[in-house]
Design an enzyme around this catalytic site. Structure first.
Site, PDB file in Angstrom:
ATOM      1  CG  ASP A  86     -20.613 -31.909  22.428  1.00 39.30           C
ATOM      2  OD1 ASP A  86     -20.253 -30.724  22.595  1.00 39.30           O
ATOM      3  OD2 ASP A  86     -21.666 -32.219  21.866  1.00 39.30           O
ATOM      4  CG  HIS A 416     -19.857 -32.962  31.339  1.00 33.52           C
ATOM      5  ND1 HIS A 416     -19.902 -34.256  31.792  1.00 33.52           N
ATOM      6  CD2 HIS A 416     -20.218 -33.014  30.029  1.00 33.52           C
ATOM      7  CE1 HIS A 416     -20.276 -35.055  30.803  1.00 33.52           C
ATOM      8  NE2 HIS A 416     -20.472 -34.324  29.719  1.00 33.52           N
ATOM      9  CG  ASP A 468     -16.884 -28.177  40.955  1.00 35.00           C
ATOM     10  OD1 ASP A 468     -17.083 -28.460  39.739  1.00 35.00           O
ATOM     11  OD2 ASP A 468     -15.841 -27.651  41.371  1.00 35.00           O
ATOM     12  CD  GLU A 477     -22.242 -30.504  28.211  1.00 34.32           C
ATOM     13  OE1 GLU A 477     -23.189 -31.172  28.662  1.00 34.32           O
ATOM     14  OE2 GLU A 477     -21.749 -30.693  27.082  1.00 34.32           O
TER      15      GLU A 477
END
Ligand SMILES: *[C@@H]1O[C@H](CO)[C@@H](O)[C@H](O)[C@H]1NC(C)=O
Ligand SMILES: *[C@@H]1O[C@H](CO)[C@@H](O)[C@H](O)[C@H]1NC(C)=O
Ligand SMILES: *[C@@H]1O[C@H](CO)[C@@H](O)[C@H](O)[C@H]1NC(C)=O
Length: 637
Positions: A86, A416, A468, A477
């Site tokens: 993020d 991610h 994956d 992540e």
């Protein structure tokens, strides 16, 4: 009597099996390029950078971002690091980037502890360069305090001050000032920070409270300043703050610092600076020993492992626990080596998974365990264990898959991560909106267009399986706090792995090459800076090497070598730096310079080597090879 015979047998079996493990690890380790993995880890931090990027930025698919962070609140909070996949800057798990921490701490009792907010950021899939989500900054202060984040930031700054002490003393003392203020703030205004800042609750809340961070910060401030105030603090608060109530296993993550406290306290004990409080520090060390024995599988509460050998602490981002534990294990092993100490694990239950041999298989098949007592563990076994965990991450695992992006031939393609999964703004500058990001890029069936080099993902599950896929948030992540600890272990392994050196002469008998007299003029260059003149000196240092013991571990042969360095000059020698390509293993009595290739200084206590004076150090040599040791720098005074 019978008991001791059984114990003895058991001892032999275990040593034999551990030897197998060690030589297995050694063989595998040769396949890994730790220096490359270390370099990639730093590239990962470059990719996580917020703010304006420097011209030597290597994650070239990234561009400037977050250039107005803090502006709405009238403070400059530009810079720092995005947390994971993020684009929020969460202070609590950041632990890295002290320039930014200085900005975030403008007054003694004010710390800006987050920029951006989790819910809106997570509702969008945007490149950091495009962000339209709120960049609200949140702070703690005397009316809304938060001990976890204040103390953790204090610990980070105190630790960093040690690194900068020799290189940039002013910066180092600035860091100590901030750390001292933040610690006082954390301690005097005790409160859970997620009460003052509910915005963090679902992301990095106050899960295990702030007691561990208070001890952790005080321990680092003690290490950084030697101020007796901190020594009294960690001694008097040891019980009240839960410092001696360990679980018998390693707890070291963004949330829990207890095992870190125990390892650091052990170092202070071993280096002889615990003063009148030796007993209290020994109590801390007992906690560290239990945790190490647990990691080795030699305790009543052994750390769980997958059948592929990876520590398994939790399903969600397990690798951050693995890298944290590996870091502490390697550090503890090094302290034992440096101070010539050993670890004894008693009453241990040895897990079948730890015995990579037929006997282990039998135990598994018949659901049995093996119990031994009072076994001495060599420090090198701890390093081998940390190395084995890192090797697993780098691809020595049942899937032959590297969990570090960009390392090896087979690694995550669908990490991610917002920035990595959307086309680089430098390739296509068209704005990618909040929802469009999800539709076009999150769901893109193709691999990430940008390689997030060095990222360590959450990792495999308890069955060593990994999917994956971009929506695998549990395992796919990466995070800054996965990479932080692995940097430490990789630096250690790249600097000196257990692998053998290939050059040098074979040791024979009990004494080898006596009196290698070294006269060198290469030091003159470095001297120039220190003395402001260019004269060359004839430096005479004798380096006498003597074999003191040898032993075998499986097929490997090891020797301990005693080196006596004697100053044959008429002047004292200062600022001595010795260098050797071959001092790969444990070295005792010299101080290994961090980040420098195979360079060593005298121990801190020995500021100068007087005319005619000698000092000793020892090293462990593989295959009885003698190390070539030379003088890189010296100052005749
Ligand atoms: C080492 O060699 C030097 C000169 O070659 C000599 O003066 C010195 O006594 C020797 N030291 C030892 C320990 O033999
Ligand atoms: C360390 O040594 C290796 C091999 O000698 C060399 O390639 C590398 O550039 C050196 N690194 C540093 C930082 O000096
Ligand atoms: C170095 O070790 C030798 C052999 O143990 C010992 O005789 C000598 O005193 C030591 N020298 C110093 C300076 O510690």
């Amino acid at each position: 009597m019978a008991g001791s015979i059984v114990g003895q047998k058991c001892f032999t079996v275990i040593i034999f099996l551990i030897s197998c493990c060690c030589s297995l690890f050694l063989q595998q380790s040769l396949a890994h390029d730790y220096a490359q993995a270390l370099d990639l880890s730093f590239q990962y931090f470059e990719a996580q950078r917020s703010g304006p990027l420097p011209s030597n930025q290597r994650a070239t698919w990234r561009a400037d971002s977050g250039l107005k962070d803090g502006k709405d609140q009238g403070i400059d909070l530009v810079g720092g690091y995005y947390d994971a996949g993020d684009n929020v800057k969460f202070q609590f798990p950041m632990g890295w980037g002290t320039d930014y921490f200085i900005k975030a701490h403008p007054e003694p009792n004010v710390l800006w502890a987050e920029v951006g907010d989790g819910p809106t950021d997570h509702a969008c899939w945007m490149r950091p360069e495009d962000m339209t989500t709120p960049r609200t900054a949140y702070k703690i202060d005397a009316s809304n305090p938060g001990s976890e984040v204040a103390a953790e930031t204090a610990a980070a700054m105190a630790a960093a001050s040690i690194v900068f002490k020799d290189w940039d003393p002013d910066y180092s003392s600035t860091l100590v000032t901030h750390a001292t203020q933040l610690f006082n703030f954390a301690d005097r205004f005790r409160a859970n920070y997620d009460v003052s800042m509910p915005v963090v609750k679902d992301f990095y809340g106050s899960v295990n409270g702030y007691n561990d961070e208070l001890l952790w910060a005080a321990m680092w401030l003690l290490a950084a300043t030697s101020d007796p105030y901190y020594q009294n603090y960690v001694v008097q608060n040891a019980i009240a703050l839960g410092g001696l109530a360990g679980t018998g296993s390693i707890q070291f993550s963004w949330d829990s610092k207890y095992s870190g406290v125990h390892v650091l306290a052990s170092k202070i004990l071993m280096d002889g600076t615990s003063g009148l409080n030796t007993d209290a520090f020994k109590a801390y060390q007992t906690q560290a020993e239990s945790a190490m024995c647990s990691a080795l599988g030699m305790s009543a509460t052994p750390m769980k492992r997958t059948s592929g050998g990876l520590f398994h602490v939790q399903d969600w981002n397990n690798l951050h626990d693995v890298t944290g534990a590996s870091f502490l294990i390697a550090a503890y092993g090094d302290y034992l080596t440096r101070y010539s100490q050993t670890l004894t694990c008693s009453g241990q239950i040895v897990q079948a998974s730890f015995l990579i041999a037929a006997y282990g298989d039998y135990l598994t098949r018949y659901s049995q365990t093996l119990t031994c007592s009072g076994q001495i563990v060599q420090p090198s076994e701890l390093l081998a264990l940390a190395q084995q965990q890192v090797d697993y991450i780098l691809g020595t695992n049942p899937k032959s898959f590297s969990y570090m992006v960009g390392y090896g031939t087979s690694f995550p393609q669908f990490t991610h991560h917002r920035g990595a999964s959307i086309v680089s703004i430098k390739t296509d500058s068209a704005f990618v909106a909040c929802d469009a990001g999800y539709e076009e890029w999150f769901q893109n069936p193709k691999p990430n267009p940008n390689v997030l080099a060095g990222a360590v993902v959450g990792g495999p599950d308890q069955n060593d399986d990994y999917t994956d896929e971009r929506d695998n948030v549990q395992g796919g992540e990466s995070a800054t706090y996965n990479s932080g600890p692995i940097v430490g272990v990789l630096a250690r392994l790249a600097g000196s792995s257990l692998s053998s050196s290939s050059s040098g002469s074979e040791l024979s008998g009990s004494v080898m090459h006596t009196n290698d007299s070294i006269a060198t003029s290469t030091y003159a260059q470095q001297n120039q800076q220190m003395r402001g003149e260019t004269d060359e000196y004839d430096l005479k240092l004798d380096i006498h090497q003597e074999l003191v013991s040898r032993w075998r571990r499986g097929k490997a042969r090891f020797s301990k070598v005693l080196c006596t360095v004697t100053n044959r000059n008429e002047h004292a020698v200062e600022k001595l730096i010795l260098t050797s390509e071959e001092l790969k293993g444990p070295v005792n009595g010299l101080h290994r310079l961090r980040g420098r290739n195979n360079s060593f200084t005298l121990p801190k206590k020995l500021k100068a080597l007087q005319a005619g004076e000698s000092f000793n150090f020892t090293y462990v040599s593989v295959k009885a090879m003698k190390a070539d040791i030379s003088v890189k720098q010296a100052l005749l005074v």
